[in-house]
Design a protein around this motif. Structure first.
Motif, PDB file in Angstrom:
ATOM      1  N   PRO A 271       4.059 -23.072  -4.324  1.00 50.23           N
ATOM      2  CA  PRO A 271       3.589 -24.564  -4.305  1.00 50.23           C
ATOM      3  C   PRO A 271       3.115 -25.074  -3.184  1.00 50.23           C
ATOM      4  O   PRO A 271       2.276 -25.865  -2.929  1.00 50.23           O
ATOM      5  N   GLU A 272       3.828 -24.499  -2.021  1.00 48.21           N
ATOM      6  CA  GLU A 272       3.665 -25.033  -0.405  1.00 48.21           C
ATOM      7  C   GLU A 272       2.349 -24.418  -0.092  1.00 48.21           C
ATOM      8  O   GLU A 272       1.656 -25.000   0.431  1.00 48.21           O
ATOM      9  N   ALA A 273       2.047 -23.364  -0.515  1.00 46.45           N
ATOM     10  CA  ALA A 273       0.688 -22.585  -0.109  1.00 46.45           C
ATOM     11  C   ALA A 273      -0.222 -23.290  -0.948  1.00 46.45           C
ATOM     12  O   ALA A 273      -1.444 -23.701  -0.184  1.00 46.45           O
ATOM     13  N   THR A 274      -0.245 -23.906  -2.127  1.00 49.15           N
ATOM     14  CA  THR A 274      -1.396 -24.443  -2.797  1.00 49.15           C
ATOM     15  C   THR A 274      -1.610 -25.805  -2.094  1.00 49.15           C
ATOM     16  O   THR A 274      -2.494 -26.233  -1.729  1.00 49.15           O
ATOM     17  N   ALA A 275      -0.618 -26.643  -1.563  1.00 47.98           N
ATOM     18  CA  ALA A 275      -0.497 -27.957  -0.883  1.00 47.98           C
ATOM     19  C   ALA A 275      -1.132 -27.776   0.400  1.00 47.98           C
ATOM     20  O   ALA A 275      -2.026 -28.687   0.875  1.00 47.98           O
ATOM     21  N   ARG A 276      -0.697 -26.751   1.124  1.00 45.35           N
ATOM     22  CA  ARG A 276      -1.080 -26.797   2.449  1.00 45.35           C
ATOM     23  C   ARG A 276      -2.518 -26.290   2.629  1.00 45.35           C
ATOM     24  O   ARG A 276      -3.214 -26.624   3.654  1.00 45.35           O
ATOM     25  N   PHE A 277      -2.876 -25.282   1.948  1.00 49.37           N
ATOM     26  CA  PHE A 277      -4.463 -24.728   2.061  1.00 49.37           C
ATOM     27  C   PHE A 277      -5.317 -25.498   1.092  1.00 49.37           C
ATOM     28  O   PHE A 277      -6.552 -24.963   0.893  1.00 49.37           O
ATOM     29  N   GLY A 278      -5.091 -26.174   0.159  1.00 46.94           N
ATOM     30  CA  GLY A 278      -5.964 -26.800  -0.865  1.00 46.94           C
ATOM     31  C   GLY A 278      -6.320 -25.717  -1.884  1.00 46.94           C
ATOM     32  O   GLY A 278      -7.566 -25.730  -2.247  1.00 46.94           O
ATOM     33  N   THR A 279      -5.433 -24.739  -2.003  1.00 51.33           N
ATOM     34  CA  THR A 279      -5.959 -23.427  -2.619  1.00 51.33           C
ATOM     35  C   THR A 279      -5.141 -23.466  -3.941  1.00 51.33           C
ATOM     36  O   THR A 279      -3.926 -23.583  -4.153  1.00 51.33           O
ATOM     37  N   GLN A 280      -6.026 -23.198  -5.076  1.00 57.59           N
ATOM     38  CA  GLN A 280      -5.079 -23.180  -6.466  1.00 57.59           C
ATOM     39  C   GLN A 280      -4.445 -21.811  -6.653  1.00 57.59           C
ATOM     40  O   GLN A 280      -5.233 -20.793  -6.453  1.00 57.59           O
ATOM     41  N   VAL A 281      -3.299 -21.783  -6.545  1.00 57.82           N
ATOM     42  CA  VAL A 281      -2.547 -20.520  -6.858  1.00 57.82           C
ATOM     43  C   VAL A 281      -2.041 -20.417  -8.261  1.00 57.82           C
ATOM     44  O   VAL A 281      -1.121 -21.159  -8.659  1.00 57.82           O
ATOM     45  N   SER A 282      -2.368 -19.282  -9.090  1.00 56.22           N
ATOM     46  CA  SER A 282      -1.938 -18.936 -10.345  1.00 56.22           C
ATOM     47  C   SER A 282      -1.097 -17.793 -10.668  1.00 56.22           C
ATOM     48  O   SER A 282      -1.449 -16.785  -9.901  1.00 56.22           O
ATOM     49  N   VAL A 283      -0.084 -17.950 -11.336  1.00 54.52           N
ATOM     50  CA  VAL A 283       0.673 -16.519 -11.579  1.00 54.52           C
ATOM     51  C   VAL A 283       0.063 -15.893 -12.769  1.00 54.52           C
ATOM     52  O   VAL A 283      -0.085 -16.566 -14.027  1.00 54.52           O
ATOM     53  N   ILE A 284      -0.298 -14.804 -12.632  1.00 52.67           N
ATOM     54  CA  ILE A 284      -1.055 -14.089 -13.827  1.00 52.67           C
ATOM     55  C   ILE A 284      -0.137 -13.307 -14.650  1.00 52.67           C
ATOM     56  O   ILE A 284      -0.524 -12.906 -15.814  1.00 52.67           O
ATOM     57  N   GLY A 285       0.603 -12.583 -13.936  1.00 51.71           N
ATOM     58  CA  GLY A 285       1.722 -11.763 -14.580  1.00 51.71           C
ATOM     59  C   GLY A 285       2.958 -11.440 -13.691  1.00 51.71           C
ATOM     60  O   GLY A 285       2.951 -11.985 -12.365  1.00 51.71           O
ATOM     61  N   GLY A 286       3.863 -10.937 -14.310  1.00 46.28           N
ATOM     62  CA  GLY A 286       5.254 -10.532 -13.357  1.00 46.28           C
ATOM     63  C   GLY A 286       6.283 -11.594 -14.023  1.00 46.28           C
ATOM     64  O   GLY A 286       6.418 -12.059 -14.955  1.00 46.28           O
ATOM     65  N   GLY A 287       7.491 -11.576 -13.294  1.00 41.40           N
ATOM     66  CA  GLY A 287       8.567 -12.186 -13.557  1.00 41.40           C
ATOM     67  C   GLY A 287       9.646 -12.297 -12.495  1.00 41.40           C
ATOM     68  O   GLY A 287       9.357 -11.916 -11.367  1.00 41.40           O
ATOM     69  N   LEU A 288      10.735 -12.916 -12.977  1.00 38.72           N
ATOM     70  CA  LEU A 288      11.832 -13.049 -12.182  1.00 38.72           C
ATOM     71  C   LEU A 288      13.066 -12.295 -12.341  1.00 38.72           C
ATOM     72  O   LEU A 288      13.550 -12.266 -13.677  1.00 38.72           O
ATOM     73  N   THR A 289      13.858 -11.852 -11.377  1.00 34.53           N
ATOM     74  CA  THR A 289      14.957 -11.090 -11.706  1.00 34.53           C
ATOM     75  C   THR A 289      15.975 -11.395 -10.535  1.00 34.53           C
ATOM     76  O   THR A 289      15.811 -12.096  -9.600  1.00 34.53           O
ATOM     77  N   ARG A 290      17.311 -10.520 -10.455  1.00 29.79           N
ATOM     78  CA  ARG A 290      18.084 -10.659  -9.532  1.00 29.79           C
ATOM     79  C   ARG A 290      18.473  -9.465  -9.032  1.00 29.79           C
ATOM     80  O   ARG A 290      18.567  -8.459  -9.767  1.00 29.79           O
ATOM     81  N   LEU A 291      18.637  -9.224  -7.485  1.00 23.86           N
ATOM     82  CA  LEU A 291      19.393  -8.031  -6.924  1.00 23.86           C
ATOM     83  C   LEU A 291      20.571  -8.712  -6.591  1.00 23.86           C
ATOM     84  O   LEU A 291      20.797  -9.135  -5.543  1.00 23.86           O
ATOM     85  N   GLY A 292      21.792  -8.286  -7.044  1.00 24.63           N
ATOM     86  CA  GLY A 292      22.990  -8.821  -6.713  1.00 24.63           C
ATOM     87  C   GLY A 292      22.968 -10.278  -7.021  1.00 24.63           C
ATOM     88  O   GLY A 292      22.343 -10.735  -8.209  1.00 24.63           O
ATOM     89  N   GLU A 293      23.159 -11.185  -6.276  1.00 30.22           N
ATOM     90  CA  GLU A 293      23.092 -12.815  -6.203  1.00 30.22           C
ATOM     91  C   GLU A 293      21.834 -13.220  -5.916  1.00 30.22           C
ATOM     92  O   GLU A 293      21.606 -14.477  -5.654  1.00 30.22           O
ATOM     93  N   THR A 294      20.905 -12.448  -5.347  1.00 37.94           N
ATOM     94  CA  THR A 294      19.631 -12.977  -4.725  1.00 37.94           C
ATOM     95  C   THR A 294      18.583 -12.900  -5.518  1.00 37.94           C
ATOM     96  O   THR A 294      18.293 -11.840  -6.328  1.00 37.94           O
ATOM     97  N   PRO A 295      17.695 -13.921  -5.905  1.00 36.05           N
ATOM     98  CA  PRO A 295      16.711 -13.941  -6.737  1.00 36.05           C
ATOM     99  C   PRO A 295      15.568 -13.267  -6.170  1.00 36.05           C
ATOM    100  O   PRO A 295      15.119 -13.437  -5.018  1.00 36.05           O
ATOM    101  N   VAL A 296      14.752 -12.386  -6.999  1.00 36.01           N
ATOM    102  CA  VAL A 296      13.788 -11.828  -6.464  1.00 36.01           C
ATOM    103  C   VAL A 296      12.446 -11.756  -7.602  1.00 36.01           C
ATOM    104  O   VAL A 296      12.919 -11.831  -8.850  1.00 36.01           O
ATOM    105  N   ALA A 297      11.223 -12.270  -7.128  1.00 35.37           N
ATOM    106  CA  ALA A 297      10.186 -12.320  -8.139  1.00 35.37           C
ATOM    107  C   ALA A 297       9.066 -11.365  -7.767  1.00 35.37           C
ATOM    108  O   ALA A 297       8.841 -11.078  -6.656  1.00 35.37           O
ATOM    109  N   ARG A 298       8.560 -10.685  -8.597  1.00 35.64           N
ATOM    110  CA  ARG A 298       7.442 -10.046  -8.272  1.00 35.64           C
ATOM    111  C   ARG A 298       6.279 -10.649  -9.540  1.00 35.64           C
ATOM    112  O   ARG A 298       6.418 -10.658 -10.638  1.00 35.64           O
ATOM    113  N   PHE A 299       5.225 -11.200  -8.536  1.00 33.75           N
ATOM    114  CA  PHE A 299       4.029 -11.986  -9.524  1.00 33.75           C
ATOM    115  C   PHE A 299       2.712 -11.185  -9.067  1.00 33.75           C
ATOM    116  O   PHE A 299       2.565 -10.583  -7.771  1.00 33.75           O
ATOM    117  N   ARG A 300       1.868 -11.109  -9.953  1.00 34.80           N
ATOM    118  CA  ARG A 300       0.395 -11.163  -9.745  1.00 34.80           C
ATOM    119  C   ARG A 300      -0.217 -12.553  -9.754  1.00 34.80           C
ATOM    120  O   ARG A 300      -0.181 -13.023 -10.679  1.00 34.80           O
TER     121      ARG A 300
END
Length: 335
Positions: A271-300
């Protein structure tokens, strides 16, 4: 520290000679938690038995804290085995003994006196969360609770190394969560080095720092989970992170695969990249998981706008891992 140097092991079967391990070399630092993954027949259990000194390799060396275990005589081998805890995919408790009695059995066999036995068993019952089940017999426990008792029994001799060979096999979600919580506590509170073999990638995600991928007896990958995230070709990472099922969109200026690590990156970076650069950023695929207690997302993600390249570079500069940026003329499918 566990060190394997070119370890090989073969067995005879009805179909001929089977190579279970083929020149496997790896290091496991003291206090680490290593998940050994791979398909059935990959050699995971054979690796666990070699490290726990239940099997001797045909070739190569297994070192424990620098000690070459191949040089041990029978007496020294037995003494070294006592420094290693081992738990398998079945509880294998004695039905005529209570939970506390099963945990205490190795201490009885070693001649530890009653007061010390009771104190040590009590601490472990607390660690596995079954103090109120101390007098219960195995038939009165759930399978998950029986596995936790088996882990406590493996820890009662205060080993420096705990090997868990497929410890959550055939358990339901509650049973799996209970066993993994115990293994995690054993490492955190008792300081044991943990080696877990499993076909369940969620086990590695939840309690391991490092991963080793076996297939056909060969070690294909080995490393720290967060370091491997930077390798777009890592098979272990492909299995551990959410799959990217979405394809590239026809209305994007840039398409890229990104990995975001940590609460701030996952929650705010795009969201910050969208606001900072006036660029629309859309998530096309992927998802969210955790490694231990750390959230990790992989998106296209797809980016639209004149500053799409700058936005993508900024995302990478802020700690995101950008894999395989896919570029194409505006309005054309990126390939």
């Amino acid at each position: 520290m566990i060190t394997l140097e070119n370890v090989s092991k073969s067995f005879l079967s009805r179909t001929g000679n089977v190579t279970a391990l083929d020149g496997v070399s790896l290091d496991v630092p003291a206090g680490a938690a290593l998940g050994v993954v791979g398909p059935a027949g990959a050699g995971k259990s054979t690796l666990a038995r070699c490290v726990s000194l239940q099997e001797r390799p045909d070739a190569g060396v297994v070192r424990l804290d620098g000690l070459n275990t191949a040089t041990l005589d029978t007496r020294s081998l037995r003494a070294t085995r006592r420094q290693i805890g081992f738990v398998g995919g079945e509880a294998q408790l004695f039905k005529q003994r209570t939970a506390a009695g099963n945990i205490a059995l190795p201490l009885e066999q070693s001649g530890v006196d009653g007061p010390r036995r009771r104190a040590r068993v009590g601490r472990l019952l607390d660690l596995i969360g079954l103090t109120e089940k101390a007098a219960a017999y195995p038939d009165d426990l759930t399978e998950g609770q029986r596995r936790r008792v088996a882990v406590a029994r493996a820890l009662v001799g205060e080993p420096g190394l705990l090997l868990a060979d497929d410890p959550t096999a055939n358990l339901d979600a509650d049973g799996t969560a209970g066993v993994l919580a115990v293994l995690d506590r054993a490492r955190a509170e008792l300081g044991v080095t943990l080696l877990v073999t499993t076909q369940d990638n969620s086990v590695v995600r939840r309690i391991c720092d490092d991963v080793a991928l076996l297939d056909g007896g060969k070690l294909l990958e080995h490393g720290n989970l967060f370091n491997l995230l930077r390798d777009p070709d890592s098979r272990a990472v492909q299995a551990l992170l959410p799959s990217i099922e979405g394809g590239a969109s026809v209305h994007q200026d840039r398409v890229a695969d990104v990995v975001l690590i940590g609460f701030a990156a996952v929650g705010a970076l795009l969201p910050e990249a969208t606001a900072r650069f006036g660029t629309q950023v859309s998530v096309i695929g992927g998802g969210l998981t955790r490694l231990g207690e750390t959230p990790v997302a992989r998106f296209r993600i797809g980016l639209r706008g004149e500053r799409a390249d700058a936005a993508l570079a900024w995302i990478a500069d802020r700690g995101a891992i950008v894999h395989q940026p896919l570029s194409g003329p505006q309005g054309v499918v990126a390939a």
